[in-house]
Design a protein around this motif. Structure first.
Motif, PDB file in Angstrom:
ATOM      1  N   LEU C 149       0.813  -1.215   0.000  1.00  0.00           N
ATOM      2  CA  LEU C 149       0.000   0.000   0.000  1.00  0.00           C
ATOM      3  C   LEU C 149       0.849   1.269   0.000  1.00  0.00           C
ATOM      4  CD1 LEU C 149      -2.731  -0.968   2.614  1.00  0.00           C
ATOM      5  CD2 LEU C 149      -3.031  -0.721   0.148  1.00  0.00           C
ATOM      6  N   ALA C 150       2.171   1.114   0.062  1.00  0.00           N
ATOM      7  CA  ALA C 150       3.033   2.251   0.377  1.00  0.00           C
ATOM      8  C   ALA C 150       2.840   3.434  -0.555  1.00  0.00           C
ATOM      9  CB  ALA C 150       4.499   1.804   0.363  1.00  0.00           C
ATOM     10  N   ALA C 151       2.771   3.187  -1.838  1.00  0.00           N
ATOM     11  CA  ALA C 151       2.703   4.314  -2.769  1.00  0.00           C
ATOM     12  C   ALA C 151       1.263   4.639  -3.158  1.00  0.00           C
ATOM     13  CB  ALA C 151       3.544   4.012  -4.004  1.00  0.00           C
ATOM     14  N   GLU C 152       0.338   4.363  -2.247  1.00  0.00           N
ATOM     15  CA  GLU C 152      -1.083   4.619  -2.479  1.00  0.00           C
ATOM     16  C   GLU C 152      -1.529   4.099  -3.842  1.00  0.00           C
ATOM     17  OE1 GLU C 152      -1.119   8.771  -1.809  1.00  0.00           O
ATOM     18  OE2 GLU C 152      -0.916   8.530   0.350  1.00  0.00           O
ATOM     19  N   PRO C 153      -1.412   2.790  -4.023  1.00  0.00           N
ATOM     20  CA  PRO C 153      -1.777   2.233  -5.325  1.00  0.00           C
ATOM     21  C   PRO C 153      -3.290   2.311  -5.531  1.00  0.00           C
ATOM     22  CG  PRO C 153      -1.446   0.472  -3.771  1.00  0.00           C
ATOM     23  CD  PRO C 153      -1.081   1.730  -3.056  1.00  0.00           C
ATOM     24  N   GLU C 154      -3.695   2.437  -6.822  1.00  0.00           N
ATOM     25  CA  GLU C 154      -5.136   2.458  -7.078  1.00  0.00           C
ATOM     26  C   GLU C 154      -5.712   1.054  -7.022  1.00  0.00           C
ATOM     27  OE1 GLU C 154      -5.006   4.191 -11.132  1.00  0.00           O
ATOM     28  OE2 GLU C 154      -2.896   3.914 -10.699  1.00  0.00           O
ATOM     29  N   LEU C 155      -4.796   0.064  -7.115  1.00  0.00           N
ATOM     30  CA  LEU C 155      -5.250  -1.324  -7.170  1.00  0.00           C
ATOM     31  C   LEU C 155      -4.318  -2.182  -6.321  1.00  0.00           C
ATOM     32  CD1 LEU C 155      -6.964  -3.572  -8.484  1.00  0.00           C
ATOM     33  CD2 LEU C 155      -5.322  -3.596 -10.362  1.00  0.00           C
ATOM     34  N   LEU C 156      -4.911  -3.098  -5.563  1.00  0.00           N
ATOM     35  CA  LEU C 156      -4.122  -3.991  -4.727  1.00  0.00           C
ATOM     36  C   LEU C 156      -4.426  -5.433  -5.142  1.00  0.00           C
ATOM     37  CD1 LEU C 156      -2.225  -4.269  -2.282  1.00  0.00           C
ATOM     38  CD2 LEU C 156      -4.222  -4.225  -0.800  1.00  0.00           C
ATOM     39  N   LEU C 157      -3.390  -6.174  -5.539  1.00  0.00           N
ATOM     40  CA  LEU C 157      -3.567  -7.579  -5.905  1.00  0.00           C
ATOM     41  C   LEU C 157      -3.058  -8.436  -4.757  1.00  0.00           C
ATOM     42  CD1 LEU C 157      -2.177  -7.477  -9.572  1.00  0.00           C
ATOM     43  CD2 LEU C 157      -4.535  -7.138  -8.788  1.00  0.00           C
ATOM     44  N   MET C 158      -3.874  -9.419  -4.360  1.00  0.00           N
ATOM     45  CA  MET C 158      -3.453 -10.263  -3.233  1.00  0.00           C
ATOM     46  C   MET C 158      -3.643 -11.722  -3.613  1.00  0.00           C
ATOM     47  SD  MET C 158      -5.262  -8.094  -0.157  1.00  0.00           S
ATOM     48  CE  MET C 158      -4.002  -8.101   1.068  1.00  0.00           C
ATOM     49  N   ASP C 159      -2.536 -12.489  -3.549  1.00  0.00           N
ATOM     50  CA  ASP C 159      -2.602 -13.902  -3.908  1.00  0.00           C
ATOM     51  C   ASP C 159      -2.559 -14.739  -2.637  1.00  0.00           C
ATOM     52  OD1 ASP C 159      -2.586 -16.307  -5.132  1.00  0.00           O
ATOM     53  OD2 ASP C 159      -0.853 -15.929  -6.411  1.00  0.00           O
ATOM     54  N   GLU C 160      -3.705 -15.231  -2.218  1.00  0.00           N
ATOM     55  CA  GLU C 160      -3.833 -15.988  -0.965  1.00  0.00           C
ATOM     56  C   GLU C 160      -3.043 -15.331   0.160  1.00  0.00           C
ATOM     57  OE1 GLU C 160      -3.631 -20.247  -1.075  1.00  0.00           O
ATOM     58  OE2 GLU C 160      -3.671 -20.176  -3.258  1.00  0.00           O
ATOM     59  N   PRO C 161      -3.338 -14.095   0.459  1.00  0.00           N
ATOM     60  CA  PRO C 161      -2.479 -13.342   1.375  1.00  0.00           C
ATOM     61  C   PRO C 161      -2.454 -13.919   2.787  1.00  0.00           C
ATOM     62  CG  PRO C 161      -4.509 -12.158   0.962  1.00  0.00           C
ATOM     63  CD  PRO C 161      -4.496 -13.313   0.003  1.00  0.00           C
ATOM     64  N   PHE C 162      -3.553 -14.546   3.198  1.00  0.00           N
ATOM     65  CA  PHE C 162      -3.597 -14.995   4.595  1.00  0.00           C
ATOM     66  C   PHE C 162      -3.611 -16.517   4.668  1.00  0.00           C
ATOM     67  CE2 PHE C 162      -6.277 -10.987   4.529  1.00  0.00           C
ATOM     68  CZ  PHE C 162      -5.176 -10.162   4.690  1.00  0.00           C
ATOM     69  N   GLY C 163      -3.107 -17.155   3.622  1.00  0.00           N
ATOM     70  CA  GLY C 163      -3.179 -18.618   3.548  1.00  0.00           C
ATOM     71  C   GLY C 163      -2.266 -19.315   4.528  1.00  0.00           C
ATOM     72  N   ALA C 164      -1.158 -18.636   4.909  1.00  0.00           N
ATOM     73  CA  ALA C 164      -0.143 -19.337   5.696  1.00  0.00           C
ATOM     74  C   ALA C 164      -0.191 -18.975   7.183  1.00  0.00           C
ATOM     75  CB  ALA C 164       1.237 -19.031   5.133  1.00  0.00           C
ATOM     76  N   THR C 186      -9.177   1.636  -1.672  1.00  0.00           N
ATOM     77  CA  THR C 186      -8.426   0.940  -2.722  1.00  0.00           C
ATOM     78  C   THR C 186      -9.239  -0.219  -3.292  1.00  0.00           C
ATOM     79  OG1 THR C 186      -6.497   1.390  -1.363  1.00  0.00           O
ATOM     80  CG2 THR C 186      -6.183  -0.101  -3.217  1.00  0.00           C
ATOM     81  N   THR C 187      -9.160  -0.362  -4.597  1.00  0.00           N
ATOM     82  CA  THR C 187      -9.772  -1.532  -5.223  1.00  0.00           C
ATOM     83  C   THR C 187      -8.870  -2.739  -4.970  1.00  0.00           C
ATOM     84  OG1 THR C 187     -10.491  -0.046  -6.957  1.00  0.00           O
ATOM     85  CG2 THR C 187     -10.695  -2.410  -7.395  1.00  0.00           C
ATOM     86  N   ILE C 188      -9.498  -3.852  -4.593  1.00  0.00           N
ATOM     87  CA  ILE C 188      -8.690  -5.025  -4.254  1.00  0.00           C
ATOM     88  C   ILE C 188      -9.145  -6.224  -5.071  1.00  0.00           C
ATOM     89  CG2 ILE C 188      -8.065  -6.650  -2.414  1.00  0.00           C
ATOM     90  CD1 ILE C 188      -8.442  -4.393  -0.401  1.00  0.00           C
ATOM     91  N   ILE C 189      -8.181  -6.939  -5.640  1.00  0.00           N
ATOM     92  CA  ILE C 189      -8.500  -8.230  -6.247  1.00  0.00           C
ATOM     93  C   ILE C 189      -7.717  -9.283  -5.475  1.00  0.00           C
ATOM     94  CG2 ILE C 189      -8.502  -9.623  -8.339  1.00  0.00           C
ATOM     95  CD1 ILE C 189      -8.488  -7.076  -9.957  1.00  0.00           C
ATOM     96  N   LEU C 190      -8.441 -10.310  -5.020  1.00  0.00           N
ATOM     97  CA  LEU C 190      -7.903 -11.219  -4.015  1.00  0.00           C
ATOM     98  C   LEU C 190      -8.138 -12.652  -4.467  1.00  0.00           C
ATOM     99  CD1 LEU C 190      -7.563 -11.267  -0.578  1.00  0.00           C
ATOM    100  CD2 LEU C 190      -9.933 -11.878  -0.835  1.00  0.00           C
ATOM    101  N   VAL C 191      -7.063 -13.440  -4.512  1.00  0.00           N
ATOM    102  CA  VAL C 191      -7.234 -14.866  -4.794  1.00  0.00           C
ATOM    103  C   VAL C 191      -7.323 -15.585  -3.461  1.00  0.00           C
ATOM    104  CG1 VAL C 191      -6.054 -16.933  -5.624  1.00  0.00           C
ATOM    105  CG2 VAL C 191      -6.046 -14.860  -6.998  1.00  0.00           C
ATOM    106  N   THR C 192      -8.285 -16.470  -3.300  1.00  0.00           N
ATOM    107  CA  THR C 192      -8.354 -17.207  -2.045  1.00  0.00           C
ATOM    108  C   THR C 192      -8.890 -18.610  -2.270  1.00  0.00           C
ATOM    109  OG1 THR C 192      -9.256 -17.249   0.178  1.00  0.00           O
ATOM    110  CG2 THR C 192     -10.609 -16.214  -1.497  1.00  0.00           C
ATOM    111  N   HIS C 193      -8.453 -19.509  -1.377  1.00  0.00           N
ATOM    112  CA  HIS C 193      -8.969 -20.880  -1.369  1.00  0.00           C
ATOM    113  C   HIS C 193     -10.080 -21.012  -0.349  1.00  0.00           C
ATOM    114  CE1 HIS C 193      -5.427 -22.880  -3.373  1.00  0.00           C
ATOM    115  NE2 HIS C 193      -6.488 -23.400  -3.920  1.00  0.00           N
ATOM    116  N   ASP C 194     -10.171 -19.984   0.480  1.00  0.00           N
ATOM    117  CA  ASP C 194     -10.999 -20.069   1.678  1.00  0.00           C
ATOM    118  C   ASP C 194     -12.364 -19.455   1.363  1.00  0.00           C
ATOM    119  OD1 ASP C 194     -12.202 -19.753   4.094  1.00  0.00           O
ATOM    120  OD2 ASP C 194     -10.464 -18.888   5.112  1.00  0.00           O
TER     121      ASP C 194
END
Lengths: 405, 240, 306
Positions: C149-164, C186-194
């Motif tokens: 998030l540091a540079a105030e992105p317009e979009l945040l992509l997360m690939d199973e961010p909390f899987g581990a 922020t717009t977020i696109i998130l991949v998850t198994h959960d």
């Protein structure tokens, strides 16, 4: 497959280790008694006659003996005394003083004994170092190395080592050691010696330089191939298995044939004997550790870290400079340390195939039964190897990323 | 099948050449027509090989016993204070070149097999000690606790849990030590020990390339054979 | 905000992403779900061009991503992965500062931003000088989010961010993410198994199977009307209805015109919690209270009402 395991020297260990330097106390106490009885220096009327051993108190007198024993006792006392944070530093300082004192004492004794010999009409009196001196010296150096290794601050450690080296250098330069047979041997051979050191280093670094391109290529290939590179490493390991002297000698035949067949090579001054086969043999030995380290360095950065870097918009150059290199550097330096130390030792054998270097002194000394020549070559080789070990240890300590556990 | 393994082939070749080198005299005469005596004669090759093997083997055995013993002591409770010193010592000592150690042993002991043996033992100690220290350190603390928890005595824990688990690393150390030993023993012929290095050294100093070739081929085969043998032993260790 | 237009990616004979078109409005949290190998991660990596598509294009804020310089594009997009990928040789502060430094921000601005971000992801400022290996898994993941998030992105992509991370930490991190998203938009696109994570975090859920987009809908819609048997099975099969309870809160269904006695449930509590309370107490209606102190009643009929 030689000493590539556990090259983590005392100077490179990043953390101070707890525990009493019990070794120091045990060694000092046990050896004080033993070493007191054996010959500290040995006096011979000339180079050929066998020497007469003189114990420390005869050679140096009661005052010096008392001082040295008191210093040793101080170290033992420090080691056994209740733990305090500055104990390693105190032990290191005291043992460094003991080393300098021992060396100074031999020089002093030599000067006196040579003067006595001269007044008695013997102009060729030789004073050489006796077993008691070596035992004392080795123990004092071990205690020094052990204590230094327990000091946490890298710079302080380095200063201590540098200080001891400077002290020894100063003693030698002051002329106080000039009457020792070793120093005389050095004085006679000074020019050849300097040249031998230069040749030795030239061969060592030349071999390493020669091995780098191929080693890097093989390492990169292995890193890309993963497990399938096993056969390649097995092949390189085979080279390391061949006894060094055999590898040196083995190359003479083919390289003689090669230079005979290709006049262009001869025009470059390459021959089947001498520096050419020596460099090739050293490079062959260096190949395995170089390739291994490059492979390890290239796989040292976790893939997730690289992907994160890329995804954050790092360019290839930024990724290499800011991520890959800092993480791989300690591994590469560790490689340089292992290879350099190994090659410095192996280069001694180059003398056997006429390539020169410090081995010349060792093998000439062995041939002429001249212990001081052997000593000159062997001590210089050990000093070079130790210097490489310590210097690269310092670099590794500086390069090691703080974050690495 | 052991017979199908490279170790068997290299071993057979080594033994064949050791005992049959004299018969190859015509070959060496053809290769080096200028030489009067194309095959090394100061001692028979079987004698050289046996002496070399005995020297390296006995030194390796002594070094292994002392090395493992020292490392085991340094990892027991009573000797734990020595462990860092032992580690520092082996790492410093490994920087000493084998030839230098060998050469330094001569003034102390005179020429012959003795200085070689001393240098071999001293030098062989280090890989074994550091490998054993590493091997024992690699045994997970949880396993040591489990052994204690199931009522193993300290000795039983060492024999039945720690040493078997550390065995692969220790064996690798012994392998390194032995291979270095074979190499250093070769150089031992420069200080008068009778080894397969003797033809090499005599050949180099007497300008007899046939001797050099005979010595190098045999000693290289010997070292590779022993290395492959260790490889076979490693293969036969239980996989963990 | 993000438009995926007939996006396709092939690896040899297999089609990892097969003609996917999807619109994600600004400020949305889009959860990409589906069985393993459905092409979720590939789709995500097509967006920041860690992988280049074989067909179709990605439009971000009206501009076609393929035409932008790739490095500049990535610096506008935050990226968080399961293994975090923090730089092990850099301190927490230096890690967070990665993109601002790449963008050449002034030191003072970077330092202010680091403080802000540590606060935003709920880490104490004292952690700034620590190194990744000194942190717990949850803390590392928070630093990963802060770095993205540091540079105030317009979009945040997360690939199973909390899987581990462990379930409790995962829950805390999910709450933190929702709060951060509410504050930053922020717009977020998130991949998850959960599945629970998708229902909890997603304003839109996109279900992928064999590289194809099967269904894209709000969690409630998707649970009420799964487009296929596969989707229904993925969201719980016969128990799918229970997940529906996670899509609405007590406050949305309560009747604030009256009240009854008893220990009230919070209006923000999800319906599954309300049912759990009812089952535990052996009742069919419970009092509700909301943030402004209003009181009301929720009954089992309200809970199951569509």
């Amino acid at each position: 497959m030689t000493h590539s395991t556990a090259q983590d020297g005392s100077l490179a260990l990043p953390r101070a280790r707890p525990g009493a330097p019990a070794l120091a106390a045990a060694f000092i106490l046990a050896l004080c008694a033993v070493a007191g009885l054996a010959g500290f220096v040995s006096v011979a009327p000339n180079r050929l006659a066998s020497g007469q051993p003189l114990p420390l108190w005869v050679a140096s007198g009661p005052a010096v003996t008392f001082a040295l024993v008191a210093l040793a006792g101080l170290i033992a006392g420090l080691a056994l005394a209740p733990r305090r944070p500055d104990r390693p530093l105190l032990v290191a300082l005291a043992s460094a003083m003991l080393v300098l004192g021992l060396v100074a004492a031999t020089g002093e004794a030599a000067t006196r004994l040579v003067a006595e010999g001269a007044s008695g009409g013997g102009r060729l009196t030789r004073v050489s170092l006796g077993p008691a001196f070596w035992i004392w010296l080795v123990v004092a150096l071990l205690v020094f190395a052990d204590a230094t290794g327990r000091i946490a601050a890298l710079k302080l450690r380095f200063l201590l080592v540098l200080g001891l080296a400077a002290g020894l250098g100063g003693l030698a330069a002051s002329g106080r050691l000039a009457d020792l047979s070793l120093a005389r041997e050095f004085a006679v051979n000074r020019d050849i010696f300097v040249e031998a050191v230069a040749t030795h280093l030239g061969l060592t670094f030349g071999g390493l330089l020669l091995a780098l391109p191929a080693g890097i290529a093989i390492g990169a290939y292995a890193a890309a191939r993963g497990r399938r590179a096993g056969a390649l490493f097995a092949g390189l390991n085979l080279i390391q298995t061949i006894p060094s002297i055999a590898l040196f000698a083995l190359l003479i035949g083919p390289l003689t044939a090669l230079t005979a067949a290709l006049p262009a090579l001869r025009a470059l001054g390459l021959a089947g004997i001498g520096a050419f086969p020596a460099l090739i043999a050293l490079a062959l030995y260096a190949l395995l550790p170089v390739a291994r380290a490059v492979a390890a360095a290239l796989t040292a950065v976790p893939p997730a870290t690289l992907e994160a870097g890329r995804a954050m918009g790092m360019t290839r150059t930024q990724l290499a400079r800011e991520v890959t290199l800092p993480l791989a550097l300690p591994i590469l330096l560790e490689m340089a340390r292992v290879v350099l130390v190994q090659l410095i030792g192996l280069t001694v054998l180059a003398a056997l195939i006429g390539a020169g270097g410090l081995g010349t002194f060792i093998f000439r000394g062995l041939g002429q039964t001249a212990a001081d020549l052997v000593l000159l070559g062997a001590l210089a080789t050990i000093a070079l190897a130790l210097a490489a070990h310590l210097a690269l240890g310092l670099l590794i300590g500086l390069a090691r990323p703080q974050g690495a556990a | 099948m052991l017979l199908a393994r490279p170790a068997a082939w290299v071993g057979a070749l080594f033994l064949g050449l050791t005992f049959g080198m004299d018969r190859l005299a015509p070959l060496f005469s053809w290769l080096y027509p200028d030489l009067d005596r194309p095959v090394y004669t100061r001692a028979g090759f079987p004698e050289l090989a046996l002496s070399h093997a005995l020297l390296a083997g006995s030194a390796s055995l002594v070094a292994t016993l002392i090395g493992i013993g020292a490392a085991v002591l340094a990892t027991r409770r009573a000797g734990r204070a020595f462990a860092p010193s032992l580690q520092a010592l082996t790492s410093i000592a490994q920087t000493f070149p084998p030839v230098a150690v060998l050469a330094l042993a001569v003034p102390a002991t005179g020429y012959g097999a003795l200085p070689t043996l001393i240098a071999l033992i001293l030098y062989g100690l280090m890989p074994v000690t550091s490998a054993t220290l590493a091997g024992l350190a690699s045994v997970p603390a949880a396993l040591r606790e489990a052994a204690d928890g199931s009522g193993f005595s300290p000795v039983a824990r060492l024999w039945q849990v720690e040493l078997p688990l550390a065995a692969p690393l220790i064996l690798a150390g012994v392998r390194t030590s032995t291979i270095i030993g074979i190499g250093t023993a070769t150089i031992g012929s420069t200080v008068g020990a009778l080894t397969l290095g003797s033809p090499i050294i005599d050949g180099l100093s007497g300008s007899n390339p046939a001797y050099v070739l005979q010595g190098t081929v045999l000693v290289a085969l010997f070292a590779i054979f022993v290395d492959l043998l260790f490889g076979e032993i490693e293969r036969r260790l239980p996989r963990l | 905000m993000i438009r995926l237009d007939h996006l396709t990616k092939r690896y040899g004979a297999t089609v990892a992403v097969d003609d996917v078109s999807l619109d994600i409005p600004a400020g949305a949290i889009c959860a990409l779900v589906g069985p393993s190998g459905a092409g979720k991660s590939t789709l995500l990596r097509l967006i920041n061009r860690l992988i280049e598509p074989d067909g179709g294009c990605v439009q971000i804020g009206g501009a076609e991503a393929g035409t932008l310089p790739v490095v500049a594009l990535r610096r506008r997009i935050g990226y968080v992965i399961q293994s975090v990928g923090l730089f092990p040789h850099w301190s927490v502060a230096r890690n967070i500062a990665t993109v601002p430094r790449l963008l050449g921000w002034e030191t003072a601005r970077i330092e202010r931003r680091i403080d802000q971000l540590l606060d935003l992801v709920g880490l104490p400022p004292s952690l700034a000088t620590r190194y990744p290996h000194e942190l717990s898994g949850g803390q590392q993941q928070r630093v990963g989010v802060a770095r993205a998030l540091a540079a105030e992105p317009e979009l945040l992509l997360m690939d199973e961010p909390f899987g581990a991370v462990d379930p409790v930490t995962r829950r805390t991190l999910q709450d933190a993410l929702l709060e951060i998203q509410a504050r930053t938009g922020t717009t977020i696109i998130l991949v998850t198994h959960d599945v629970d994570e998708a229902v909890r975090l997603g304003t839109v859920i996109a279900f992928l199977s064999h590289g194809r987009l099967v269904q894209a809908a709000s969690p409630a819609e998707m649970l009420r009307a799964p487009a296929s048997a596969e989707v229904a099975a993925f969201f719980g099969g016969p128990r799918l209805g229970l997940r529906l309870l996670q899509t609405a809160s007590a406050g949305e269904r309560a009747d604030f015109a009256r009240t009854i006695a008893g220990e009230p449930v919070e209006a923000e509590a999800m319906l599954d919690e309300v049912v759990a309370r009812m089952a535990a107490a052996g009742v069919t209606s419970l009092p509700v209270k909301d943030g402004q102190g209003r009181r009301g009643v929720i009954s089992l009929d309200d809970v199951v009402a569509r």
